[in-house]
Design an enzyme around this catalytic site. Structure first.
Site, PDB file in Angstrom:
ATOM      1  N   LYS A  87      48.182 -13.869 -96.481  1.00 59.47           N
ATOM      2  CA  LYS A  87      49.173 -13.546 -95.131  1.00 59.47           C
ATOM      3  C   LYS A  87      50.148 -12.229 -95.669  1.00 59.47           C
ATOM      4  O   LYS A  87      50.213 -11.550 -94.766  1.00 59.47           O
ATOM      5  CB  LYS A  87      50.217 -14.810 -95.124  1.00 59.47           C
ATOM      6  CG  LYS A  87      51.040 -14.697 -94.287  1.00 59.47           C
ATOM      7  CD  LYS A  87      52.181 -15.616 -94.183  1.00 59.47           C
ATOM      8  CE  LYS A  87      53.202 -15.173 -95.117  1.00 59.47           C
ATOM      9  NZ  LYS A  87      54.625 -15.812 -95.628  1.00 59.47           N
ATOM     10  N   SER A  88      50.462 -12.212 -96.880  1.00 59.34           N
ATOM     11  CA  SER A  88      51.142 -10.950 -96.982  1.00 59.34           C
ATOM     12  C   SER A  88      50.413  -9.695 -96.813  1.00 59.34           C
ATOM     13  O   SER A  88      50.935  -8.815 -96.302  1.00 59.34           O
ATOM     14  CB  SER A  88      51.652 -10.940 -98.585  1.00 59.34           C
ATOM     15  OG  SER A  88      52.532 -11.974 -98.791  1.00 59.34           O
TER      16      SER A  88
ATOM     17  N   SER B 186      66.358  -9.053-100.401  1.00 63.74           N
ATOM     18  CA  SER B 186      64.758  -9.105 -99.804  1.00 63.74           C
ATOM     19  C   SER B 186      64.140  -7.644-100.107  1.00 63.74           C
ATOM     20  O   SER B 186      64.687  -6.786 -99.646  1.00 63.74           O
ATOM     21  CB  SER B 186      64.862  -9.628 -98.604  1.00 63.74           C
ATOM     22  OG  SER B 186      63.177  -9.507 -98.448  1.00 63.74           O
TER      23      SER B 186
ATOM     24  N   ASP C 197      57.679 -16.861-105.023  1.00 62.36           N
ATOM     25  CA  ASP C 197      56.995 -17.749-104.065  1.00 62.36           C
ATOM     26  C   ASP C 197      56.323 -18.720-104.785  1.00 62.36           C
ATOM     27  O   ASP C 197      56.551 -20.034-104.765  1.00 62.36           O
ATOM     28  CB  ASP C 197      56.284 -17.260-102.966  1.00 62.36           C
ATOM     29  CG  ASP C 197      57.137 -16.581-102.016  1.00 62.36           C
ATOM     30  OD1 ASP C 197      58.283 -16.833-101.902  1.00 62.36           O
ATOM     31  OD2 ASP C 197      56.543 -15.636-101.076  1.00 62.36           O
TER      32      ASP C 197
ATOM     33  N   LYS D 175      65.186 -17.797 -97.961  1.00 62.86           N
ATOM     34  CA  LYS D 175      63.840 -17.710 -97.291  1.00 62.86           C
ATOM     35  C   LYS D 175      63.937 -18.604 -96.252  1.00 62.86           C
ATOM     36  O   LYS D 175      64.910 -18.960 -95.376  1.00 62.86           O
ATOM     37  CB  LYS D 175      62.727 -18.182 -98.390  1.00 62.86           C
ATOM     38  CG  LYS D 175      62.680 -17.224 -99.419  1.00 62.86           C
ATOM     39  CD  LYS D 175      61.874 -16.121 -99.042  1.00 62.86           C
ATOM     40  CE  LYS D 175      61.598 -15.137-100.314  1.00 62.86           C
ATOM     41  NZ  LYS D 175      60.611 -14.142 -99.702  1.00 62.86           N
TER      42      LYS D 175
ATOM     43  N   ARG E  43      65.520 -22.478-100.795  1.00 62.44           N
ATOM     44  CA  ARG E  43      64.314 -23.142-101.786  1.00 62.44           C
ATOM     45  C   ARG E  43      65.012 -23.553-103.194  1.00 62.44           C
ATOM     46  O   ARG E  43      64.218 -24.670-103.374  1.00 62.44           O
ATOM     47  CB  ARG E  43      63.214 -22.183-101.897  1.00 62.44           C
ATOM     48  CG  ARG E  43      62.433 -21.716-100.550  1.00 62.44           C
ATOM     49  CD  ARG E  43      61.293 -21.055-100.763  1.00 62.44           C
ATOM     50  NE  ARG E  43      60.493 -20.899 -99.487  1.00 62.44           N
ATOM     51  CZ  ARG E  43      59.617 -19.969 -99.276  1.00 62.44           C
ATOM     52  NH1 ARG E  43      59.243 -19.160-100.012  1.00 62.44           N
ATOM     53  NH2 ARG E  43      58.861 -20.019 -98.031  1.00 62.44           N
TER      54      ARG E  43
ATOM     55  N   LYS F 199      52.245 -22.961 -90.989  1.00 64.29           N
ATOM     56  CA  LYS F 199      52.908 -21.436 -91.053  1.00 64.29           C
ATOM     57  C   LYS F 199      52.129 -20.465 -91.953  1.00 64.29           C
ATOM     58  O   LYS F 199      51.982 -19.412 -91.565  1.00 64.29           O
ATOM     59  CB  LYS F 199      54.287 -21.542 -91.870  1.00 64.29           C
ATOM     60  CG  LYS F 199      55.241 -20.378 -91.741  1.00 64.29           C
ATOM     61  CD  LYS F 199      56.481 -20.690 -92.240  1.00 64.29           C
ATOM     62  CE  LYS F 199      57.539 -19.526 -91.796  1.00 64.29           C
ATOM     63  NZ  LYS F 199      57.093 -18.149 -92.666  1.00 64.29           N
TER      64      LYS F 199
END
Length: 417
Positions: free
Chosen positions: A19-20, A162, A304, A331, A335, A402
């Protein structure tokens, strides 16, 4: 509610494409005048959000078959707000792209994304003499009027909240009127994702030069290219941890040990806990031990993956400490807090600081209903505990869409009860 069945995991699995990587590739392809192709892209809610942003900005994206086709070029003002769904990376890139558009663009989203910080990027735009206004508190919606676009010169970008702010600025920088000197004063956060951004910029013809203080980016623009998306290392963490906690044997098809994705580092931490990790012609094979050893690991560059690794810590032979996790509080959920609550429900003792988890395994972990807090990575991580103890039910299981819509079915296919 949904759960994974108790049992040992065994077999081969190809996780979705990164995804990244694909979100970044879509963005730079959108800025490259001409036709680019993206092979191996996987659809998820976050990826669809990026595609929607590009199409709203006048960039056609054909995802009818593999490869995807992106006809990039000059962006135009959209007819309405850019909806980034719940994707923080998409929103930050969209704000940077909006500054290249000659006209007003409003960037918005849904859910927790509306609470996540955007002001560092807005401050960068102001320094570039670009009109930009955020909502009170520095959050979405953000309205940008690019007019003359990115100017260039020296820009300072903070990363302690971030690194996505830095990635967004890097992606837009080659479109500037003059070369850009990006200063990064703190060098904090998951900088491996910035390395991924720089790599993808180079694929499409823009070559930032890393310096001791940041990056020098030429005003080169982009050129069309063809790019193949690797399997997602962040998603690969879950079957790897599943093998670790069940004494299983899983091959992650298509991955290589030297893949630059930040969450590949989790495999090294699993090795430290006693797993065997070997690369073969198919991919990377992870074999779980009879007993997992405790670890003390700094995960600042791969936060992550820390959520899945925390589940391995629950089944280790002693207390574990995972640090460098401050960015996880900003996030899709907080988390650190979400995982601490879930792990305690499973019987573990958990201490948290601003950036760490200290996990003391329970003598006998207990099945429980756990909350995902609307966060796909919390849901997928906590679900893994059910493979070992059974009866771990996750609320709102659909949040995995997601990033990995087929998570439940794909993981169930590995289970040998």
């Amino acid at each position: 509610m949904r759960s994974l069945p108790k049992g040992r995991v065994e077999g081969k699995i190809r996780v979705p494409g990164s995804k990244s990587a694909v979100i970044r590739a879509l963005a730079v392809a959108g800025l490259a005048p001409g036709r680019s192709t993206i092979h191996g892209g996987a659809l998820s809610e976050d990826v669809m959000a990026m595609i929607g942003v590009l199409e709203a900005l006048g960039v056609p994206v054909d995802i009818g078959e593999d490869p995807w086709v992106v006809d990039g070029g000059r962006l135009r003002p959209p007819e309405g707000p850019l909806d980034c769904g719940e994707s923080g990376l998409t929103a930050r890139i969209a704000i940077a792209l909006a500054a290249t558009v000659e006209g007003e663009v409003t960037v918005t989203g849904r859910g927790r994304l509306l609470e996540r910080p955007m002001s560092p990027l807005v401050d960068v735009l102001h320094a570039q003499r670009i009109e930009a206004t955020a909502s009170p508190g520095g959050t979405l919606p953000v309205t940008v009027n690019g007019r003359d676009g990115w100017w260039g010169g020296e820009i300072t970008v903070p990363t302690e909240t971030s690194t996505q702010f830095l990635s967004a600025v890097l992606i837009a920088a080659p479109t500037a009127r003059y070369p850009v000197a990006i200063r990064v004063p703190d060098r904090a956060g998951a900088l491996g994702y910035v390395d991924l951004t720089v790599f993808l910029m180079a694929v499409f013809g823009a070559r930032p030069i890393e310096t001791s203080g940041g990056y020098e980016v030429p005003d080169s623009g982009y050129r069309p290219a063809s790019y193949t998306v690797p399997p997602d290392a962040s998603s690969a963490v879950y079957p790897a941890v599943a093998a670790a906690i069940t004494g299983g044997d899983v091959t992650l098809v298509g991955l290589a040990r030297d893949d630059p994705q930040p969450d590949m580092a989790i495999l090294g931490h699993l090795e430290a806990m006693g797993c065997r990790v070997v690369e073969n012609e198919t991919g990377v094979r992870v074999m779980g031990p009879d007993k997992l050893q405790p670890i003390d690991a700094d995960l600042e560059r791969s936060p992550d993956g820390a959520l899945g690794l925390a589940i391995a810590c629950v089944f280790s032979s002693g207390p574990c400490r995972l640090s460098g996790l401050g960015t996880l509080r900003h996030k899709e959920s907080d988390r650190l807090s979400a995982m601490a609550k879930g792990l305690r429900r499973l019987g573990a003792e958990v201490e948290t600081t601003t950036d760490s988890l200290v996990i003391t395994p329970a003598v006998t972990p207990t099945p429980a209903r756990v909350e995902a807090f609307g966060d796909h990575r919390v849901a997928m991580s906590l679900a893994l505990a059910g493979l070992r103890i059974g009866g771990v039910e996750v609320d709102h299981p659909q949040v995995v869409s997601k990033t990995w819509p087929g998570f439940w079915e794909d993981m169930e296919n590995l289970v040998r009860t």
